[in-house]
Design an enzyme around this catalytic site. Structure first.
Site, PDB file in Angstrom:
ATOM      1  CE1 TYR A 138      23.876 -37.207  16.049  1.00 54.83           C
ATOM      2  CE2 TYR A 138      22.194 -37.352  18.060  1.00 54.83           C
ATOM      3  CZ  TYR A 138      23.024 -37.792  16.832  1.00 54.83           C
ATOM      4  OH  TYR A 138      23.125 -39.289  17.098  1.00 54.83           O
ATOM      5  CE  LYS A 189      38.200 -41.897  17.661  1.00 58.04           C
ATOM      6  NZ  LYS A 189      38.774 -43.431  17.701  1.00 58.04           N
ATOM      7  CG  ASP A 221      37.834 -46.068  19.709  1.00 56.51           C
ATOM      8  OD1 ASP A 221      37.806 -45.407  20.578  1.00 56.51           O
ATOM      9  OD2 ASP A 221      38.775 -46.085  18.762  1.00 56.51           O
ATOM     10  CG  ASP A 245      21.798 -41.376  19.517  1.00 55.92           C
ATOM     11  OD1 ASP A 245      20.785 -42.179  19.754  1.00 55.92           O
ATOM     12  OD2 ASP A 245      21.191 -40.765  18.251  1.00 55.92           O
ATOM     13  CG  ASP A 249      19.987 -46.950  20.692  1.00 53.31           C
ATOM     14  OD1 ASP A 249      19.319 -46.460  21.664  1.00 53.31           O
ATOM     15  OD2 ASP A 249      19.449 -47.061  19.609  1.00 53.31           O
TER      16      ASP A 249
END
Ligand code: NAD
Length: 357
Positions: A138, A189, A221, A245, A249
């Protein structure tokens, strides 16, 4: 205790007003608090042209904690990027170096039926996600959209983490786990991204400093899948900005209502910004329909993490559980046919519960 109050846009002012009622109860009992309000987000753009005016930033820098409502609205979507309300919040996080984002996802027993997952999968769920908030893809440079050698447009971003950035948020993860069930799952990851290979290495290097915490690693994942398959396996999850993020959620939805979930964003000095995880809900703004509990629970996190008053935090948490047990429901958490209370009625009920203990 110096608290900056930034109510923001949409339902922000309505739900912050309910959290302030709770603070007034404590003030009435002699707890000394200095509260000052300032503009942020769209309302700040309307008045000053800047979503984070210098005086708001200065107030926040001088405060111990920031109680933040929500920002944004469709009327601001066409503004230049720098003037969008979201930029104000991103800049505030960056300016105060609020690198550790704590997002609890807890299922209150009374609301287990509100989840889209079966009650037997989610009841008793109590996860804390510690998300790194000021680094990663980001913020990484270079970034942009360019024309490549073939004359085609291409978009690019940079995923980057330094050791020290990983280390400081990993410590937060371990220390949070120490205070809970002592299980920490670090999500990365590393099978395809070198940046997150370093993440895993650094978290692993720190682990011997916390022998009582059981550390596991999981690929992102798989973590996304495990959160819906068997979410109760998790205690604390620590992860980078983009994975956090998305996973936070996802975890929030396990609980059934976005209107119930608080968050904290902290820096190394313990200064923090406390806000509900939801947005400004323009679809229900001004109608007295918003659930104020995420905002009130954000105030509880503020007392726990920045103001060193876990006793007051516990009282608020207890008050919220009490009103849910009494059967009070705003529209977002009501089952079909259940009577519904307004934003202010819910806030008043929490205040009454606090006064009773
Ligand atoms: P949202 O979270 O505002 O709303 C999503 C849905 O949840 C809506 O139906 C809304 O009515 C409902 N909802 C949200 N909070 C609620 C509450 N307390 N009680 C009852 N129902 C509630 O997300 P959105 O609609 O995608 O975004 C609206 C605006 O908020 C956008 O401008 C977005 O950029 C902004 N936003 C701000 C923040 C923030 O302030 N940190 C976070 C997310 C989105």
């Amino acid at each position: 205790m110096k608290i900056a109050v930034l109510a923001g846009d949409g339902i922000g002012p309505e739900i912050v007003a309910e959290a302030l009622k709770v603070l007034e109860v404590f003030r009435g009992e002699g707890v000394s608090m200095e509260l000052e309000s300032a503009l942020v987000g769209g309302v700040a753009v309307d008045h000053t042209g800047d979503p984070l005016p210098p005086e708001t930033l200065a107030l926040c820098q001088a405060a111990d904690a920031i109680l933040f409502g929500s920002i944004g609205g469709p009327q601001y979507d066409s503004l230049p990027r720098e003037q969008r309300p979201e930029r104000g919040l991103l800049r505030l996080r960056k300016e105060l170096d609020l690198f550790a984002n704590l997002r609890p996802a807890q299922v209150f027993p009374e609301l287990a039926a509100a989840s889209t997952l079966r009650a037997d999968v989610v009841s008793g769920l109590d996860i804390l996600i510690v998300r790194e908030l000021t680094g990663d893809i980001y913020f990484g440079e270079p970034r942009g959209i360019r024309t490549n050698a073939a004359g085609e447009r291409e978009g690019f971003n940079t995923m980057v983490y330094s050791e020290s950035e990983i280390r400081r948020v990993a410590h937060w993860g371990f220390q949070a786990a120490q205070k809970r069930q002592r299980r920490l799952c670090s999500v990365d990851k590393m099978n395809v991204l070198e940046c997150t290979q370093l993440w895993r290495d650094v978290v692993q290097e720190i682990a011997p400093q916390y022998p009582e915490v059981t550390l596991t690693h999981m690929l992102v994942d798989n973590a996304a899948m495990q959160l819906v398959r068997n979410p109760r396996q998790f205690d604390v999850i620590v992860t980078g900005n983009i994975f956090g993020d998305i996973l936070s959620d996802e975890a929030s939805m396990l609980t059934g209502s976005i209107g119930m979930l608080p968050s904290a964003s902290l820096n190394a000095q313990g200064q923090g910004l406390y806000e509900p995880i939801h947005g400004s809900a323009p679809d229900i703004a001004g109608q007295g329909k918003a659930n104020p509990l995420a905002q009130i629970l954000s105030a509880a996190m503020m007392f726990r993490y920045s103001l060193n008053r876990a006793d007051l935090a516990d009282r608020i948490d207890h008050g919220v559980r009490h009103v849910l047990a009494q059967g009070l429901r705003t529209a977002d958490i009501a089952q079909a046919g259940e009577p519904v209370v307004s934003t202010a009625q819910m806030g008043d009920a929490v205040v009454a519960a606090l006064r009773a203990v």
